[in-house]
Design an enzyme around this catalytic site. Structure first.
Site, PDB file in Angstrom:
ATOM      1  N   ASN A  78       0.750  -1.118  -0.087  1.00  0.00           N
ATOM      2  CA  ASN A  78      -0.060   0.162  -0.428  1.00  0.00           C
ATOM      3  C   ASN A  78       0.811   1.516  -0.123  1.00  0.00           C
ATOM      4  OD1 ASN A  78      -2.542  -1.306  -0.441  1.00  0.00           O
ATOM      5  ND2 ASN A  78      -2.404  -1.615   2.249  1.00  0.00           N
ATOM      6  N   HIS A 103       3.696   2.505   2.687  1.00  0.00           N
ATOM      7  CA  HIS A 103       3.464   3.561   3.581  1.00  0.00           C
ATOM      8  C   HIS A 103       4.199   2.110   4.095  1.00  0.00           C
ATOM      9  CE1 HIS A 103      -1.037   1.860   4.864  1.00  0.00           C
ATOM     10  NE2 HIS A 103      -0.152   0.857   5.428  1.00  0.00           N
ATOM     11  N   CYS A 142       3.492   7.982   7.444  1.00  0.00           N
ATOM     12  CA  CYS A 142       4.064   7.540   6.797  1.00  0.00           C
ATOM     13  C   CYS A 142       4.806   7.305   5.952  1.00  0.00           C
ATOM     14  CB  CYS A 142       5.702   8.254   7.606  1.00  0.00           C
ATOM     15  SG  CYS A 142       6.586   6.682   8.263  1.00  0.00           S
TER      16      CYS A 142
END
EC number: 3.1.2.-
Length: 416
Positions: free
Chosen positions: A319, A321, A356
């Site tokens: 995904n 991240h 993040c």
């Protein structure tokens, strides 16, 4: 008479008038047979046969004598006409055919035993093998998977690291969705979630470790899901020693949905709820929730700060991240070395506030309470507050960890 008739079919028997007894008188003796009519050339080879003749046995191609066996003695004429074969390397070798037959028999027997081994689960509620992707147990609501602790999953104290434990939890969660047939094309997403560009994100994680497994141990991880509020899902884990059944770790987490395009949280659509609700277990959390507020740290309240942390490409999931387990490693980057060496992590509570990406630069902050930093060797329980934040100050994860003294262990070196 019967014996005489049977014998006469093979040998010519002279008439009774030609048979003489030892005294020269005529007449027949009952059961006797005269072989005088079997004439042979005077100089031909003759064979002397002893009673009860048998074929001499052989071992590895050599004749051997047995007690009570019959010896066949050849005359000098026959022996001289058939001299013994010369002793060579070839005819002194053992009979390899017998050895080959024995090896083949052993191999076939071993193969048969191997094929007869029962690799199927021994209980009807287990659907898959113990070291595969896992299996559904307890009426299809609990997923179970076994893991062997590898050499690269342990630390200097020869025990599994907290990252190893967390990776096992994450792996069983994803395999649970896959085994239940709910895995769409996304990473842990159901088919309806994939259609709506939705993904699961964890918002809170609480872990209590009673004992860490060591190298070579096999752990059994159970996981199940329950409803959490109107738009959340709770996932619990129970980790046990596969051999003793001892509880090693308990963990509970809360998950919500996020749109992977807008990166905003989303309510659970009814179509998705219809997919996941049949798998909800109506049970209390495996852990009592630690409701204490997590402290926000800053440069003034933190005792230790580690800056310049950046994700590597291998830290990203599909995904795009950072993997949730990676955050734990970053949090512990700012923990003092004295605690890492002399204390063991026994509980952890995390609140995930922001994701993040691969271009993020982070800071890890830690504040220690409940001990004298200069005397960790005799310190009892230690508590730490943690904060992981982006370089611009935005919070990523808040956390609290509790530590207890390690038992003295032998320091092990690495294999050269």
């Amino acid at each position: 008479m019967v014996a005489t008739s049977a014998t006469s079919s093979f040998f010519p028997v002279p008439s009774s008038s030609s048979s003489l007894d030892p005294n020269g008188k005529g007449g027949n003796k009952i059961g006797s047979t005269n072989f005088a009519g079997l004439n042979s050339p005077p100089n031909s080879a003759r064979m002397k046969v002893k009673p009860n003749a048998q074929a001499p046995p052989k071992i590895n191609g050599k004749k051997v004598g047995l007690p009570g066996s019959v010896d066949i003695v050849r005359t000098d004429t026959e022996t001289s006409s058939h001299p013994p074969a010369p002793r060579t390397f070839i005819n002194q070798l053992p009979d390899w055919s017998m050895l080959l037959a024995a090896i083949t028999t052993i191999f076939l027997a071993a193969e048969k035993q191997w094929m007869m081994l029962d690799w199927k689960p021994r209980r009807s509620d287990m659907l898959m093998d113990p070291f595969g992707i896992g299996r559904i147990v307890q009426d299809g609501l609990v997923f179970r998977q076994n893991f062997s602790i590898r050499s690269y999953e342990i630390g200097a104290d020869r025990a599994a690291s907290i990252e190893t434990v967390m990776n096992h939890l994450q792996e069983t969660a994803l395999n649970h969705v896959k085994t239940a047939g709910l895995l769409g094309d996304g990473f842990g997403s159901t088919p309806e979630m994939f259609k709506k560009n939705l993904i699961w994100v964890v918002t809170r994680m609480q872990v209590v470790v009673d004992k860490y497994p060591t190298w070579g141990d096999v752990v059994e991880v159970d996981t199940w899901v329950s409803q959490s509020g109107k738009n959340g899902m709770r996932r619990d884990w129970l980790v046990r020693d596969c051999n003793t059944g001892e509880t090693l770790t308990r963990a509970s987490s809360v998950w919500v949905m996020m749109n992977k395009l807008t990166r905003r949280l989303s309510k659970i659509p009814e179509e998705v709820r219809g997919e996941i609700e049949p798998y909800f277990v109506n049970s209390d959390p495996v852990l009592t929730e630690d409701s204490r507020k997590l402290t926000k740290l800053d440069d003034k309240t933190a005792d230790f700060v580690r800056s310049g942390l950046t994700p590597r490409w291998s830290d990203l999931d599909v995904n795009q991240h950072v993997n949730n387990v990676k955050y734990i490693g970053w949090i512990l980057e700012s923990a003092p070395v004295g605690i890492m060496e002399r204390q063991k992590l026994k509980s952890m509570t995390l609140e995930y506030r922001r994701e993040c990406g691969r271009d993020s630069v982070l800071q890890s902050l830690t504040a220690v309470s409940g001990c004298d930093m200069g005397n960790l060797a005799t310190a009892g329980d230690v508590e730490c507050q943690h904060l992981l934040r982006l370089q611009d100050g935005a919070e990523v994860v808040r956390g609290r960890t509790e530590w207890s003294s390690k038992t003295p262990t032998t320091t092990w070196g690495t294999t050269p």
